[in-house]
Design a protein around this motif. Structure first.
Motif, PDB file in Angstrom:
ATOM      1  N   VAL A  47       0.853  -1.192   0.000  1.00  0.00           N
ATOM      2  CA  VAL A  47       0.000   0.000   0.000  1.00  0.00           C
ATOM      3  C   VAL A  47       0.888   1.241   0.000  1.00  0.00           C
ATOM      4  N   ASP A  48       0.620   2.150  -0.918  1.00  0.00           N
ATOM      5  CA  ASP A  48       1.406   3.387  -1.008  1.00  0.00           C
ATOM      6  C   ASP A  48       1.092   4.307   0.170  1.00  0.00           C
ATOM      7  N   ILE A  49       2.124   4.919   0.719  1.00  0.00           N
ATOM      8  CA  ILE A  49       1.949   5.878   1.819  1.00  0.00           C
ATOM      9  C   ILE A  49       3.046   6.927   1.710  1.00  0.00           C
ATOM     10  N   GLU A  50       2.690   8.212   1.852  1.00  0.00           N
ATOM     11  CA  GLU A  50       3.670   9.291   1.743  1.00  0.00           C
ATOM     12  C   GLU A  50       3.970   9.853   3.123  1.00  0.00           C
ATOM     13  N   LEU A  51       5.256   9.824   3.483  1.00  0.00           N
ATOM     14  CA  LEU A  51       5.725  10.251   4.804  1.00  0.00           C
ATOM     15  C   LEU A  51       6.473  11.568   4.667  1.00  0.00           C
ATOM     16  N   LEU A  52       5.964  12.605   5.355  1.00  0.00           N
ATOM     17  CA  LEU A  52       6.552  13.946   5.286  1.00  0.00           C
ATOM     18  C   LEU A  52       7.389  14.218   6.533  1.00  0.00           C
ATOM     19  N   GLY A  53       8.549  14.830   6.320  1.00  0.00           N
ATOM     20  CA  GLY A  53       9.385  15.206   7.457  1.00  0.00           C
ATOM     21  C   GLY A  53      10.494  16.143   7.026  1.00  0.00           C
ATOM     22  N   MET A  54      11.304  16.548   8.001  1.00  0.00           N
ATOM     23  CA  MET A  54      12.432  17.441   7.738  1.00  0.00           C
ATOM     24  C   MET A  54      13.739  16.658   7.772  1.00  0.00           C
ATOM     25  N   SER A  55      14.735  17.171   7.065  1.00  0.00           N
ATOM     26  CA  SER A  55      16.031  16.495   7.000  1.00  0.00           C
ATOM     27  C   SER A  55      16.671  16.371   8.371  1.00  0.00           C
ATOM     28  N   ALA A  56      16.347  17.299   9.288  1.00  0.00           N
ATOM     29  CA  ALA A  56      16.894  17.235  10.644  1.00  0.00           C
ATOM     30  C   ALA A  56      16.419  15.986  11.377  1.00  0.00           C
ATOM     31  N   ASN A  57      15.311  15.398  10.931  1.00  0.00           N
ATOM     32  CA  ASN A  57      14.747  14.203  11.576  1.00  0.00           C
ATOM     33  C   ASN A  57      14.907  12.965  10.698  1.00  0.00           C
ATOM     34  N   SER A  59      16.898  10.432  10.695  1.00  0.00           N
ATOM     35  CA  SER A  59      17.072   9.135  11.367  1.00  0.00           C
ATOM     36  C   SER A  59      15.722   8.552  11.759  1.00  0.00           C
ATOM     37  N   ASP A  60      14.872   9.366  12.353  1.00  0.00           N
ATOM     38  CA  ASP A  60      13.530   8.904  12.724  1.00  0.00           C
ATOM     39  C   ASP A  60      12.743   8.471  11.494  1.00  0.00           C
ATOM     40  N   LEU A  61      12.833   9.267  10.448  1.00  0.00           N
ATOM     41  CA  LEU A  61      12.087   8.964   9.228  1.00  0.00           C
ATOM     42  C   LEU A  61      12.534   7.633   8.627  1.00  0.00           C
ATOM     43  N   ASN A  62      13.829   7.357   8.670  1.00  0.00           N
ATOM     44  CA  ASN A  62      14.332   6.088   8.134  1.00  0.00           C
ATOM     45  C   ASN A  62      13.830   4.901   8.952  1.00  0.00           C
ATOM     46  N   PHE A  73       3.799  -1.729   3.439  1.00  0.00           N
ATOM     47  CA  PHE A  73       3.619  -0.413   2.854  1.00  0.00           C
ATOM     48  C   PHE A  73       4.753  -0.103   1.874  1.00  0.00           C
ATOM     49  N   ASN A  74       4.405   0.639   0.847  1.00  0.00           N
ATOM     50  CA  ASN A  74       5.399   1.193  -0.076  1.00  0.00           C
ATOM     51  C   ASN A  74       5.533   2.670   0.268  1.00  0.00           C
ATOM     52  N   VAL A  75       6.622   3.050   0.943  1.00  0.00           N
ATOM     53  CA  VAL A  75       6.757   4.378   1.537  1.00  0.00           C
ATOM     54  C   VAL A  75       7.456   5.340   0.585  1.00  0.00           C
ATOM     55  N   LYS A  76       6.764   6.451   0.315  1.00  0.00           N
ATOM     56  CA  LYS A  76       7.379   7.558  -0.411  1.00  0.00           C
ATOM     57  C   LYS A  76       7.791   8.604   0.610  1.00  0.00           C
ATOM     58  N   LEU A  77       9.072   8.942   0.656  1.00  0.00           N
ATOM     59  CA  LEU A  77       9.590   9.880   1.645  1.00  0.00           C
ATOM     60  C   LEU A  77       9.604  11.290   1.065  1.00  0.00           C
ATOM     61  N   ASN A  78       8.873  12.195   1.706  1.00  0.00           N
ATOM     62  CA  ASN A  78       8.829  13.606   1.308  1.00  0.00           C
ATOM     63  C   ASN A  78       9.694  14.365   2.303  1.00  0.00           C
ATOM     64  N   LEU A  79      10.974  14.528   1.982  1.00  0.00           N
ATOM     65  CA  LEU A  79      11.961  15.099   2.901  1.00  0.00           C
ATOM     66  C   LEU A  79      12.188  16.569   2.570  1.00  0.00           C
ATOM     67  N   GLN A  80      11.963  17.448   3.542  1.00  0.00           N
ATOM     68  CA  GLN A  80      12.101  18.887   3.345  1.00  0.00           C
ATOM     69  C   GLN A  80      13.291  19.436   4.146  1.00  0.00           C
ATOM     70  N   PRO A  81      13.968  20.458   3.621  1.00  0.00           N
ATOM     71  CA  PRO A  81      15.218  20.927   4.259  1.00  0.00           C
ATOM     72  C   PRO A  81      15.027  21.730   5.529  1.00  0.00           C
ATOM     73  N   ASP A  82      13.850  22.369   5.701  1.00  0.00           N
ATOM     74  CA  ASP A  82      13.659  23.224   6.875  1.00  0.00           C
ATOM     75  C   ASP A  82      12.179  23.272   7.235  1.00  0.00           C
ATOM     76  N   TYR A  83      11.900  23.947   8.374  1.00  0.00           N
ATOM     77  CA  TYR A  83      10.521  23.983   8.868  1.00  0.00           C
ATOM     78  C   TYR A  83       9.589  24.719   7.913  1.00  0.00           C
ATOM     79  N   GLY A  84      10.076  25.798   7.302  1.00  0.00           N
ATOM     80  CA  GLY A  84       9.242  26.578   6.398  1.00  0.00           C
ATOM     81  C   GLY A  84       8.726  25.750   5.233  1.00  0.00           C
ATOM     82  N   SER A  85       9.623  25.002   4.593  1.00  0.00           N
ATOM     83  CA  SER A  85       9.201  24.183   3.464  1.00  0.00           C
ATOM     84  C   SER A  85       8.376  22.980   3.921  1.00  0.00           C
TER      85      SER A  85
END
Length: 608
Positions: A47-57, A59-62, A73-85
């Motif tokens: 099942v596809d699932i998109e996981l959003l987080g920041m690069s600072a986290n 390790s947790d995201l992995n 689940f088939n995880v798509k990682l949406n990794l953002q560089p900072d809180y604003g993005s």
């Protein structure tokens, strides 16, 4: 001969019996009707699932990605560089689950849920009538009564509906250079941010000549107007730039110490809250990038103005903290001394006047409406009465929050001349907008700070603050160090390297995985306590399958193995069940269960 005939007969019988066991087409059809699973193979499609987080986290995201992947689940990682993005992606709905965190900086459980999960909350993206009811019910109960209500709230929030998937409680930590800073001056509080005014050098002669150098990851500041920012980019800054009516001790007890009030008291019935104001705080302002005393005293009119705008959703565009103050009904200055004499303290025979006078060198002789006429040495004081919509002692915790910082009525009204209904972010520069303090063509610092420090200017490298020369001069709360620089360093490893090399003096929020590095450095000191910070997965509640499927959300929930996460952090994390876990011990616990994951995934697939 007879023996051979007997063997032949037995062989014939075996062949006949074997033939009787052959499955016919009709037998197969009948068998399939009795067992539908036999004709429909199990659906093992990921099942596809998109996981959003920041690069600072990361390790947790992995870790989360791996746990979900091995559970179907088939995880798509949406990794953002900072809180604003990250926030932009979250606001746009580009996620199924988002790695989120929340720190209850007021020390009370109501704050741990009201903004996040109540319908219309500042940060809430969900609406559930039962959740709303339980939040409101717990807010009116004694701490002992509220335990069961919060347990039920967690059941609804996590077990029944899986609106969040809890991960862990963090330790609160900081490391500092003990060769440079006086260890006794560096506090670590459970909820309250680091009080900058108390930090001091070992060599006190450096106070006026060298800056204290701190750090933070976020260089984009949400807003320097305290009611418009409530995130990691601004909380510590606004806490140290704006004084409040009340403070928290290091262990989350309500105190007037170091606040705008000498004392506070609760009236009979728990509706009325009284504060006797100090007369030794002036607003600071910036002139040619240097701090100066504005000559304007912080007084009752500023408190009334600040509290009324704090509770009013429409007082400013993008008001982010109004639900924290929705229990405020009225705020007024008390000018009739007999009211203080004739009103009793809640649960006591003591008068409000007696309670407010405790520890004062001069008793109350008069109450004045003009803040410039207040003179504590002559017994002339200003007293504020804040009345709540219902009996609600937790209002004091909210008054200790940075969003309850006192701003200058005169200055804010002078700057905020825009039409709120036609506010245009591209042309209107509201009070506290970071553009006004950022070096360049748009620099025009209009801040008035009631707290111990004021921000002079910022750039992509650092923000520079100066001591408020009109803040409690001559008292133990007068700021020690003249200048504080906050360096913007995005990642933990670079921040730790900066601390070890002497580029910064203090690192607030050391990752648990790097405690050993700090402890191995003889010039550094590490302090830790259990915090009120909880990390969790927040589910999207709009336009995604997870918004409509309890089964899909529960499949994610039971994929989370907190033991594995704690092991990664060498057990320097603590199990959580919700954002109230650090404050109220309900006994609820999340246990990973692959069998439940498959059960809920199968139910989800069958419903599509």
């Amino acid at each position: 001969m007879k023996k051979n005939n007997l063997l032949l007969l037995m062989l014939t019988l075996v062949i006949v019996l074997a033939g009787c066991s052959v499955t016919t087409k009709e037998d197969a059809q009948q068998q399939n009707q009795q067992d539908p699973a036999a004709e429909t193979p199990a659906d093992n499609t990921a099942v596809d699932i998109e996981l959003l987080g920041m690069s600072a986290n990361e390790s947790d995201l992995n870790i989360i990605r791996d746990q979900l992947s091995k559970n179907g689940f088939n995880v798509k990682l949406n990794l953002q560089p900072d809180y604003g993005s990250y926030k932009a992606q979250q606001d746009a709905g580009n996620f199924d689950i988002a790695l989120s965190s929340w720190t209850t900086v007021t020390g009370n459980p109501d704050y741990a849920v009201r903004s996040l999960f109540k319908t219309g909350g500042d940060y809430s993206i969900m609406s559930d009538e039962e959740v709303d009811r339980l939040i409101d019910e717990a807010a009116t109960q004694t701490p002992e009564e509220a335990v069961e209500t919060y347990r039920q709230l967690e059941q609804r929030l996590v077990t029944d509906k899986a609106y969040i998937a809890p991960l862990y409680i963090s330790l609160k930590s900081q490391a500092f250079n003990k060769e440079v800073l006086d260890p006794s001056s560096v506090r670590l509080s459970k909820s309250r941010s680091l009080p900058w005014e108390e930090v001091d050098f070992n060599d006190t002669s450096k106070r006026a000549t060298e800056p204290l150098i701190l750090s933070q990851a976020n260089s984009e500041l949400t807003s320097l107007d305290p009611i418009k920012g409530n995130d990691g980019s601004i909380n510590i800054i606004n806490t140290n730039m704006n004084v409040r009516l009340i403070n928290l001790t290091d262990d989350d007890k309500i105190t007037s110490e170091g606040s705008l009030s000498y004392n506070h008291a609760i009236g009979e019935g728990n509706y009325d809250y009284y504060f006797i104001l100090r007369d030794d705080i002036n607003f600071a302002r910036i002139n040619n990038k240097q701090a100066e005393d504005s000559g304007e005293r912080v007084g009752a009119d500023d408190v009334i103005f600040s509290m009324n705008r704090a509770k009013d959703k429409d007082s400013v565009p993008d008001h982010r903290t109004y639900t924290l103050h929705e229990h405020i009904n009225t705020v007024e200055a008390v000018t009739d001394l007999s009211e203080l004499e004739n009103t009793k303290v809640s649960g006591s025979s003591e008068s409000i006047k007696d309670a407010l006078e405790k520890g004062l060198s001069t008793k109350i002789s008069a109450l004045v409406s003009d803040k410039n006429q207040a003179n504590s040495s002559e017994g002339k004081y200003q007293v504020i009465k804040l009345t709540t919509t219902e009996p609600f002692p937790q209002v004091l915790n909210y008054l200790a929050h940075q969003s309850a910082g006192i701003v200058s009525k005169q200055q804010v009204e002078k700057i905020n001349t825009y039409d709120i209904n036609n506010f245009d972010i591209n042309k209107d520069i509201p009070y506290g907008d970071q553009r006004s303090v950022t070096e360049g063509d748009g620099y025009n610092n209009t801040l008035y700070a009631s707290g111990p420090y004021i921000l002079s200017y910022k750039n992509d490298y650092e923000a520079v603050f100066y001591k408020n020369p009109g803040y409690m001069s001559g008292t133990e709360h007068e700021p020690r160090i003249e200048q504080i620089n906050v360096r913007f360093i995005k990642d933990a490893e670079s921040t730790l390297s900066a601390l070890r090399s002497g580029e910064i003096h203090l690192y607030y929020g050391v990752p648990e995985t790097r405690y050993d590095v700090v402890q191995s450095d003889s010039k550094l000191e590490l302090t830790t306590i259990e915090s009120n910070a909880v990390s969790y997965l927040l589910f999207n509640t709009k336009n995604r399958d997870v918004a409509n499927s309890d089964d899909l959300r529960k499949a994610v929930l039971y994929s989370i193995n907190q033991d594995e996460i704690l092991a990664y952090y060498s057990n320097n994390k603590i199990k959580a069940y919700s954002t109230v876990s650090p404050i109220v011990k309900t006994g609820n616990e999340l246990v990973a269960d692959p069998a439940k994951v498959q059960e809920f995934l199968n139910a989800y697939k069958a419903s599509k």
